[in-house]
Design a protein around this motif. Structure first.
Motif, short mmCIF file in Angstrom:
data_model
loop_
_atom_site.label_atom_id
_atom_site.label_comp_id
_atom_site.label_asym_id
_atom_site.label_seq_id
_atom_site.Cartn_x
_atom_site.Cartn_y
_atom_site.Cartn_z
N ALA A 89 -22.43 13.22 67.96
CA ALA A 89 -21.66 13.57 69.28
C ALA A 89 -22.70 12.98 70.35
CB ALA A 89 -21.53 15.03 69.10
N ARG A 93 -21.67 10.75 73.33
CA ARG A 93 -21.77 10.78 74.86
C ARG A 93 -22.59 9.92 75.54
NH1 ARG A 93 -22.53 15.97 72.79
NH2 ARG A 93 -24.90 15.83 72.71
N ASP A 98 -16.22 11.18 75.40
CA ASP A 98 -16.09 12.67 75.32
C ASP A 98 -15.19 12.82 74.07
OD1 ASP A 98 -15.58 15.27 75.56
OD2 ASP A 98 -14.64 15.56 77.52
N ARG A 100 -15.14 15.66 72.16
CA ARG A 100 -14.89 17.13 71.93
C ARG A 100 -13.67 17.65 71.69
NH1 ARG A 100 -17.16 19.46 77.43
NH2 ARG A 100 -16.40 17.83 78.15
#
Length: 134
Positions: A89, A93, A98, A100
């Motif tokens: 992650a 980033r 992104d 998520r």
């Protein structure tokens, strides 16, 4: 799932494979091992941060054994995957992605982290296994 280049230097994402109750996922993985001429398979071992193994680690071990039974004499290795998703992650980033809400992207990036760490460790300490790793 991630795959290395033929030199065993660089891991790249390939696809996300979801586990299936009918074990189609294992059949698909076995097909990919043949298709990509994989010489070694790496399965993430989800240990607790303390290093202890729990139910998830037992599940991963059983999964690795089931896969090994389908791919002949291609070795299957369990590799500690602690913090691989967090690392993945962070890399995403840093690259401006992104992810998520895109679990498959994070899963592929985590697979890359796990495989790349195995490849790096192999180069530092072990034999030179040329060929693709998955």
């Amino acid at each position: 799932m991630a795959l290395s280049d033929a030199t065993g230097m660089l891991a790249s994402p390939l696809e996300t494979i979801r586990r299936a109750k009918d074990q189609r996922d294992l059949d698909h993985l076995a097909e990919l091992v043949v298709t990509h001429e994989v010489v070694e398979v790496v399965v993430g071992l989800p240990k607790h941060l303390s290093g202890a193994s729990g139910a998830s680690a037992r599940d991963a071990s059983a999964y690795a054994e089931a896969l090994a039974s389908r791919i002949g004499n291609v070795p299957v290795h369990l590799v500690d995957e602690r913090l691989s998703t967090v690392t993945a992650a962070g890399h995403l980033r840093a690259g401006g992605i992104d992810a998520r809400r895109q679990r498959s992207v994070i899963d592929q990036a985590a697979a890359v982290v796990i495989l790349q760490s195995h490849l790096d460790e192999r180069r530092r300490t072990g034999p030179d296994l040329r060929g693709r790793h998955s």
